[in-house]
Design an enzyme around this catalytic site. Structure first.
Site, PDB file in Angstrom:
ATOM      1  N   ASP A 294     -21.451   4.484 -31.194  1.00 20.51           N
ATOM      2  CA  ASP A 294     -21.757   4.102 -30.063  1.00 20.51           C
ATOM      3  C   ASP A 294     -21.472   5.054 -28.869  1.00 20.51           C
ATOM      4  OD1 ASP A 294     -21.700   0.559 -28.697  1.00 20.51           O
ATOM      5  OD2 ASP A 294     -21.817   2.473 -27.734  1.00 20.51           O
TER       6      ASP A 294
ATOM      7  N   GLU B  83     -26.167   4.630 -31.389  1.00 20.42           N
ATOM      8  CA  GLU B  83     -26.404   3.840 -30.121  1.00 20.42           C
ATOM      9  C   GLU B  83     -26.189   4.084 -28.723  1.00 20.42           C
ATOM     10  OE1 GLU B  83     -24.508   0.180 -31.330  1.00 20.42           O
ATOM     11  OE2 GLU B  83     -23.948  -0.565 -29.293  1.00 20.42           O
TER      12      GLU B  83
ATOM     13  N   GLU C  34     -28.181  -3.133 -24.857  1.00 15.31           N
ATOM     14  CA  GLU C  34     -27.123  -4.011 -24.389  1.00 15.31           C
ATOM     15  C   GLU C  34     -27.253  -3.959 -22.859  1.00 15.31           C
ATOM     16  OE1 GLU C  34     -23.848  -1.903 -26.327  1.00 15.31           O
ATOM     17  OE2 GLU C  34     -22.719  -2.146 -24.535  1.00 15.31           O
TER      18      GLU C  34
ATOM     19  N   ASP D 210     -27.586  -8.258 -24.926  1.00 19.53           N
ATOM     20  CA  ASP D 210     -26.473  -9.005 -24.689  1.00 19.53           C
ATOM     21  C   ASP D 210     -26.866 -10.373 -24.091  1.00 19.53           C
ATOM     22  OD1 ASP D 210     -23.013  -8.629 -24.350  1.00 19.53           O
ATOM     23  OD2 ASP D 210     -24.120 -10.505 -23.377  1.00 19.53           O
TER      24      ASP D 210
ATOM     25  N   HIS E 275     -25.681  -7.685 -28.834  1.00 18.10           N
ATOM     26  CA  HIS E 275     -24.488  -7.212 -28.479  1.00 18.10           C
ATOM     27  C   HIS E 275     -23.519  -7.986 -28.389  1.00 18.10           C
ATOM     28  CE1 HIS E 275     -21.702  -5.992 -25.377  1.00 18.10           C
ATOM     29  NE2 HIS E 275     -21.383  -5.007 -26.185  1.00 18.10           N
TER      30      HIS E 275
ATOM     31  N   GLU F 131     -22.978  -8.399 -34.700  1.00 15.67           N
ATOM     32  CA  GLU F 131     -21.847  -7.332 -34.518  1.00 15.67           C
ATOM     33  C   GLU F 131     -20.404  -8.372 -34.118  1.00 15.67           C
ATOM     34  OE1 GLU F 131     -22.249  -5.442 -30.387  1.00 15.67           O
ATOM     35  OE2 GLU F 131     -20.565  -4.456 -31.100  1.00 15.67           O
TER      36      GLU F 131
HETATM   37  C1  LIG Z   1     -17.537   0.401 -28.048  1.00 12.25           C
HETATM   38  C2  LIG Z   1     -18.156   0.676 -26.807  1.00 12.25           C
HETATM   39  O1  LIG Z   1     -17.855   1.791 -26.133  1.00 12.25           O
HETATM   40  C3  LIG Z   1     -18.328  -0.588 -25.781  1.00 12.25           C
HETATM   41  O2  LIG Z   1     -16.988  -0.745 -25.414  1.00 12.25           O
HETATM   42  C4  LIG Z   1     -18.890  -1.949 -26.911  1.00 12.25           C
HETATM   43  O3  LIG Z   1     -18.676  -3.013 -25.984  1.00 12.25           O
HETATM   44  C5  LIG Z   1     -20.326  -2.011 -26.680  1.00 12.25           C
HETATM   45  O4  LIG Z   1     -21.015  -0.579 -26.375  1.00 12.25           O
HETATM   46  C6  LIG Z   1     -20.666  -2.281 -28.212  1.00 12.25           C
HETATM   47  O5  LIG Z   1     -21.695  -2.164 -28.710  1.00 12.25           O
HETATM   48  O6  LIG Z   1     -19.907  -3.258 -28.734  1.00 12.25           O
HETATM   49 MG   LIG Z   2     -22.915  -0.472 -27.707  1.00 11.00          MG
END
Ligand SMILES: C[C@H](O)[C@H](O)[C@@H](O)[C@@H](O)C(=O)O
Ligand SMILES: [Mg+2]
Length: 401
Positions: free
Chosen positions: A214, A241, A269, A292, A319, A339
């Site tokens: 990510d 990602e 997201e 999200d 997300h 997720e």
């Molecule tokens: C882990 C990532 O840096 C973000 O904090 C996370 O919240 C988001 O991008 C994800 O896909 O869960």
């Molecule tokens: Mg992410």
């Protein structure tokens, strides 16, 4: 029996984890030297809280119907979100029937078009929309997923986001998504560290376990292309990602052309509404869309986004967002997994994603949540009475909590 109407709407804030899940104590994995667009400034490289990722806090939207039923939802928004709800959106909600969800969404979106479209306004609209679905489902005594057409499978399966994909594998998850720690500003040394971390994790997890990176909007096309090629060809990276800033549709389209065959590109997201996701689809930016549901427009908009994606043959894997996405994912074939954001400080325990703000929040066991765990009315969760709510603005003094 006439449908109840919405008597009161309240917008409240909470601090400390929950829907603003980046709002964590020092030392939490989620704030430990993660690559971001601000990493070009060394002073903002070590911590995302240092540049204010946690400034907003949680927005709680609470709706009270004329029959006394209360629906609520959480999203990211804090005082800013409260102001938008109390001073602008509330007028389209108060007095409406609990079934008027589509009309309420349309009025909230078009009334804010001159200053909204994405970002905090869509977070606020999403919060109201999620609370509406919670309320309607509670009035009908059904889980939200039943209002969306019901489960298409007996259980949800999850990949886990966090710094411990090896723990995710031990716990029965289908994959592990790592946060990327180093971006272009840390040059070749940073790229080598990114690849070494992946190599180590591939060593621990074996050759078949899904590993993803990510990149949280932090790369440029050249860096993302180099990272993707080596990471996939040498270490079997399954998807890259959010490699680029959300508005760089052109960059995503080129990145998707650049990555090795068989590797997936994921993003979305920080995108909002059917129009934003139409851009990602029609410009062929990605293979997996990740709206999200607390930021893209809520369930009402996610239904439209998902149908559009399905017509394009694309997956929608929302997300995070806990129960708010679980109730959706279980009803859609083009959402085959979900997720689970590991919010324990060391990413080595299974804790509810919106802890401590929600009670009865289900967590995966062996990487799964059975559909039956989602069968309580509404989204099936309660606000934790221990968490101190604050109502910074009040457009409806009669509806004081
Ligand atoms: C882990 C990532 O840096 C973000 O904090 C996370 O919240 C988001 O991008 C994800 O896909 O869960
Ligand atoms: Mg992410």
């Amino acid at each position: 029996m006439p449908m109840p109407t919405i008597a009161h709407i309240r917008a409240l804030t909470l601090r400390g984890g929950g829907a603003d899940y980046h709002d964590q104590d020092a030392g939490h994995w989620i704030d430990e030297h993660i690559s971001t667009p601000m990493a070009r400034y060394p002073e903002y490289r070590k911590s995302r809280k240092s540049f204010g990722l946690d400034v907003l806090g949680t927005l709680v939207v609470e709706l009270e119907a004329s029959d006394g039923t209360v629906g609520f939802a959480l999203t990211t928004g804090g005082d800013l979100g409260c102001w938008i709800v109390e001073n602008h959106l509330a007028r389209f909600v108060r007095g409406q029937k609990v079934t008027d969800i589509e009309k309420i969404w349309d009025q909230m979106f078009h009334a804010t078009l001159h200053y909204g479209r994405k970002g905090i306004v869509l977070n606020a609209i999403s919060g109201v929309d999620l609370a509406l679905w919670d309320l309607l489902a509670k009035v009908r005594g059904e889980p939200v997923h039943a209002l969306l057409g019901g489960p298409v499978r007996d259980e949800l399966s999850f990949y886990m986001t966090g710094t411990r994909p090896d723990f995710a594998q031990q716990q029965g998850f289908i994959g592990g998504k790592l946060p990327l720690h180093h971006g272009p500003a840390e040059r070749e040394e940073g790229l080598r560290k990114n690849l070494q971390l992946l190599a180590d994790m591939r060593q621990k997890c074996g050759k078949d376990f899904w590993l993803m990176y990510d990149c949280w909007m932090s790369l440029d096309l050249e860096y993302a292309t180099r990272l993707a090629k080596t990471a996939h060809e040498e270490f079997g990276l399954k998807w890259i990602e959010e490699a680029l800033p959300p508005d760089d549709y052109w960059g995503y389209a080129e990145l998707r052309r650049n990555v090795p065959r068989g590797m997936l590109v994921a993003t979305g997201e920080h995108e909002a509404t059917r129009w934003g996701f139409r851009m990602l689809l029609e410009m062929e930016c990605c293979d997996i869309l990740q709206p999200d549901v607390g930021w893209c427009g809520g369930i009402t908009e996610l239904l439209k986004i998902s149908a559009l994606a399905d017509a394009h043959g694309k997956l929608v894997v929302p997300h995070g967002s806990s129960v708010y996405s679980y109730h959706f994912v279980i009803t859609r074939h083009n959402s085959p997994f979900a997720e689970f954001l590991n919010m324990s400080p060391g990413a080595d325990e299974i804790v509810p994603m919106f802890h401590p703000q929600l009670l009865d929040e289900p967590v995966p066991v062996n990487g799964r949540i059975p559909a039956s765990a989602l069968d309580r009315p509404g989204f099936g969760v309660r606000l934790n009475p221990q968490c101190r709510l604050h109502r910074p603005f009040s457009s409806d003094s009669t509806g004081a909590r």
